[in-house]
Design a protein around this motif. Structure first.
Motif, PDB file in Angstrom:
ATOM      1  N   LEU A  55      -1.182  -3.847  -1.407  1.00  0.00           N
ATOM      2  CA  LEU A  55      -1.835  -3.670  -0.365  1.00  0.00           C
ATOM      3  C   LEU A  55      -1.913  -2.192   0.191  1.00  0.00           C
ATOM      4  N   PHE A  56      -0.814  -1.238   0.067  1.00  0.00           N
ATOM      5  CA  PHE A  56      -0.799  -0.214   0.323  1.00  0.00           C
ATOM      6  C   PHE A  56      -1.824   0.781  -0.267  1.00  0.00           C
ATOM      7  N   LEU A  57      -1.926   0.452  -1.829  1.00  0.00           N
ATOM      8  CA  LEU A  57      -2.780   1.042  -2.876  1.00  0.00           C
ATOM      9  C   LEU A  57      -4.127   0.739  -2.481  1.00  0.00           C
ATOM     10  N   GLY A  58      -4.512  -0.572  -2.032  1.00  0.00           N
ATOM     11  CA  GLY A  58      -5.817  -0.755  -1.889  1.00  0.00           C
ATOM     12  C   GLY A  58      -6.412  -0.190  -0.594  1.00  0.00           C
ATOM     13  N   ILE A  59      -5.571   0.183   0.127  1.00  0.00           N
ATOM     14  CA  ILE A  59      -5.909   0.819   1.437  1.00  0.00           C
ATOM     15  C   ILE A  59      -6.162   2.221   1.407  1.00  0.00           C
ATOM     16  N   ILE A  60      -5.207   2.848   0.516  1.00  0.00           N
ATOM     17  CA  ILE A  60      -5.363   4.502   0.503  1.00  0.00           C
ATOM     18  C   ILE A  60      -6.395   4.830  -0.650  1.00  0.00           C
ATOM     19  N   LYS A  61      -6.663   3.912  -1.360  1.00  0.00           N
ATOM     20  CA  LYS A  61      -7.909   4.273  -2.189  1.00  0.00           C
ATOM     21  C   LYS A  61      -9.360   4.086  -1.468  1.00  0.00           C
ATOM     22  N   ALA A  62      -9.184   3.080  -0.431  1.00  0.00           N
ATOM     23  CA  ALA A  62     -10.541   2.696   0.273  1.00  0.00           C
ATOM     24  C   ALA A  62     -10.865   3.936   1.176  1.00  0.00           C
ATOM     25  N   ASP A  63     -12.113   3.810   1.555  1.00  0.00           N
ATOM     26  CA  ASP A  63     -12.742   4.578   2.725  1.00  0.00           C
ATOM     27  C   ASP A  63     -11.997   3.593   4.122  1.00  0.00           C
ATOM     28  N   ASN A 172       9.052  -6.616   8.456  1.00  0.00           N
ATOM     29  CA  ASN A 172       8.344  -7.439   7.474  1.00  0.00           C
ATOM     30  C   ASN A 172       7.457  -6.428   6.425  1.00  0.00           C
ATOM     31  N   PRO A 173       7.904  -6.427   5.065  1.00  0.00           N
ATOM     32  CA  PRO A 173       7.258  -5.614   4.117  1.00  0.00           C
ATOM     33  C   PRO A 173       5.731  -5.503   4.129  1.00  0.00           C
ATOM     34  N   LEU A 174       5.110  -6.578   4.271  1.00  0.00           N
ATOM     35  CA  LEU A 174       3.414  -6.549   4.265  1.00  0.00           C
ATOM     36  C   LEU A 174       2.995  -5.668   5.385  1.00  0.00           C
ATOM     37  N   ILE A 175       3.572  -5.810   6.748  1.00  0.00           N
ATOM     38  CA  ILE A 175       3.000  -5.022   7.912  1.00  0.00           C
ATOM     39  C   ILE A 175       3.607  -3.589   7.494  1.00  0.00           C
ATOM     40  N   ILE A 176       4.664  -3.336   7.242  1.00  0.00           N
ATOM     41  CA  ILE A 176       4.821  -1.843   6.648  1.00  0.00           C
ATOM     42  C   ILE A 176       4.098  -1.299   5.836  1.00  0.00           C
ATOM     43  N   SER A 177       3.843  -1.975   4.954  1.00  0.00           N
ATOM     44  CA  SER A 177       2.927  -1.524   3.841  1.00  0.00           C
ATOM     45  C   SER A 177       1.301  -1.177   4.298  1.00  0.00           C
ATOM     46  N   VAL A 178       0.800  -1.978   5.248  1.00  0.00           N
ATOM     47  CA  VAL A 178      -0.329  -1.968   5.864  1.00  0.00           C
ATOM     48  C   VAL A 178      -0.282  -0.508   6.792  1.00  0.00           C
ATOM     49  N   ALA A 179       0.697  -0.715   7.685  1.00  0.00           N
ATOM     50  CA  ALA A 179       0.885   0.499   8.287  1.00  0.00           C
ATOM     51  C   ALA A 179       0.831   1.764   7.876  1.00  0.00           C
ATOM     52  N   ALA A 180       1.609   1.972   6.703  1.00  0.00           N
ATOM     53  CA  ALA A 180       1.743   3.139   6.133  1.00  0.00           C
ATOM     54  C   ALA A 180       0.670   3.501   5.177  1.00  0.00           C
ATOM     55  N   GLY A 181      -0.080   2.485   4.654  1.00  0.00           N
ATOM     56  CA  GLY A 181      -1.483   2.720   4.042  1.00  0.00           C
ATOM     57  C   GLY A 181      -2.461   3.215   4.953  1.00  0.00           C
ATOM     58  N   LEU A 182      -2.515   2.749   6.242  1.00  0.00           N
ATOM     59  CA  LEU A 182      -3.431   3.065   7.175  1.00  0.00           C
ATOM     60  C   LEU A 182      -3.021   4.534   7.417  1.00  0.00           C
ATOM     61  N   LEU A 183      -1.759   4.912   7.659  1.00  0.00           N
ATOM     62  CA  LEU A 183      -1.540   6.229   8.236  1.00  0.00           C
ATOM     63  C   LEU A 183      -1.803   7.315   7.016  1.00  0.00           C
ATOM     64  N   MET A 184      -1.625   7.065   5.801  1.00  0.00           N
ATOM     65  CA  MET A 184      -1.923   7.893   4.608  1.00  0.00           C
ATOM     66  C   MET A 184      -3.296   8.171   4.624  1.00  0.00           C
ATOM     67  N   ALA A 185      -3.950   6.927   4.898  1.00  0.00           N
ATOM     68  CA  ALA A 185      -5.544   7.180   4.702  1.00  0.00           C
ATOM     69  C   ALA A 185      -6.117   8.056   5.703  1.00  0.00           C
ATOM     70  N   SER A 186      -5.496   7.638   7.008  1.00  0.00           N
ATOM     71  CA  SER A 186      -5.975   8.460   8.227  1.00  0.00           C
ATOM     72  C   SER A 186      -5.770   9.916   8.142  1.00  0.00           C
ATOM     73  N   LEU A 187      -4.554  10.331   7.487  1.00  0.00           N
ATOM     74  CA  LEU A 187      -4.292  11.779   7.306  1.00  0.00           C
ATOM     75  C   LEU A 187      -5.004  12.401   5.897  1.00  0.00           C
ATOM     76  N   GLU A 188      -5.468  11.404   5.322  1.00  0.00           N
ATOM     77  CA  GLU A 188      -6.269  11.731   3.956  1.00  0.00           C
ATOM     78  C   GLU A 188      -5.276  12.397   2.799  1.00  0.00           C
ATOM     79  N   LEU A 189      -3.952  11.726   2.867  1.00  0.00           N
ATOM     80  CA  LEU A 189      -3.049  12.252   2.059  1.00  0.00           C
ATOM     81  C   LEU A 189      -3.406  11.558   0.680  1.00  0.00           C
ATOM     82  N   SER A 190      -2.691  11.862  -0.415  1.00  0.00           N
ATOM     83  CA  SER A 190      -3.069  11.144  -1.918  1.00  0.00           C
ATOM     84  C   SER A 190      -1.793  11.175  -2.742  1.00  0.00           C
TER      85      SER A 190
END
Length: 316
Positions: A55-63, A172-190
């Motif tokens: 989930l984390f990688l899917g979110i940070i790779k997406a727009d 919950n690991p799924l909630i944590i991963s989604v939140a972390a992915g959204l944060l990284m994507a919003s900050l445009e980190l890679s």
């Protein structure tokens, strides 16, 4: 005739791999190549490590504008709330008091993180994985809160408080991963390329392993013993509620891949974790197992028919 056959072939290309892996899990359990210890360990690995990675990688790779769609997610959460309320109202008339909590949970709590996500990834690729991942991560919050409420009301031995529910959600690991992915994507980190590739290898274990565990945990004995209550909850979960809320979504203007994604998430069978929650709460765990088994087997038909009709009418 040729068009119908082509359409069926396309639909089976989406649903076939998912349900075949479930059947493989049933077969492996039947011939003793996997056992309950393997299923428990693999399920824990999937929930705590490989699925959060996926989930984390899917979110940070997406727009982010594509993955995070408030209107789509808002409608799905609203449909979940209304499904919960509708199942509860129905249970007041047709289900004995002690089984109502299990019935309601079985009728509204879908296997979004495994079955729906796998189908969405097959149908829509990266869009299905990233947007579906956000939907899965956020709806888990609703699933846990609503299930805890209804199970605690109808169980004489189970008491839950807000602090416990919030603590479990925060861990919950799924909630944590989604939140972390959204944060990284919003900050445009890679992440470094080598770490991305390693993570993709690890995350790719998720769907086949999770689907095999779903199949291995299904009980044909539970399916044979399913009574009227289990049949009713299963039909609500995989037929009536998806039909109602997919039709309503179309009437509200959803179309194309958004409508398709909503259908796949609404039509998912009952989540396997509902058995764990029923057993923990001292409720009728056997009924929970019956609903999981029956809804999973019925969903093979209802999802394929639903996708066929939606594509035949060119709605998705």
């Amino acid at each position: 005739m040729e068009t119908s056959f082509t359409l069926l072939s396309q639909i089976f290309a989406v649903t076939g791999p998912v349900f075949i892996m479930v059947l493989v899990g049933m077969l492996l359990k039947k011939i003793d190549l996997i056992d309950d210890a393997f299923i428990n360990t693999a399920s824990t690995l999937t929930f705590r490590a490989t699925m959060p990675t996926l989930l984390f990688l899917g979110i940070i790779k997406a727009d982010l504008a594509t993955a995070l769609q408030p209107r789509l997610i808002g409608y799905f959460c609203l449909a979940t709330l209304l499904s919960f309320a509708g199942a509860w109202l129905w249970s007041l008339r047709f289900v004995a008091g002690e089984d109502r909590g299990v019935y309601v949970q079985g009728a509204f709590r879908g296997n979004c993180g495994i079955v729906s996500l796998a189908l969405a990834a097959n149908q829509y690729g990266a869009y299905g994985l990233s947007t579906g991942g956000v939907m899965s991560g956020l709806v888990i919050v609703l699933f846990n809160i609503l299930s805890t409420i209804v199970l605690s009301i109808y169980s004489s031995s189970y008491e839950a408080n807000l602090r416990t529910v919030l603590r479990d959600l925060a861990k919950n690991p799924l909630i944590i991963s989604v939140a972390a992915g959204l944060l990284m994507a919003s900050l445009e980190l890679s992440l470094p390329p080598w770490l991305m590739v390693s993570g993709e290898y690890f995350g790719s274990l998720t769907l086949p392993l999770a689907l095999v565990c779903v199949g291995g945990s299904l009980s044909l004995e539970a399916f044979r013993d399913s009574g009227r209550v289990a049949v009713s909850a299963s039909l609500l979960k995989v037929l009536w509620l998806p039909l109602i809320f997919t039709a309503l979504a179309w009437a509200l203007g959803f179309e194309g891949r958004e409508l398709g994604l909503l259908f796949l998430f609404l039509a998912s069978p009952t989540a396997a974790v509902s058995y764990v929650m029923a057993r923990t709460s001292g409720s009728n765990a056997r009924l929970a197992a019956n609903i999981i088994a029956l809804s999973t087997l019925l969903s093979v038909i209802t999802i394929m028919v639903g996708l066929y009709l939606l594509q035949y009418w060119q709605l998705i």
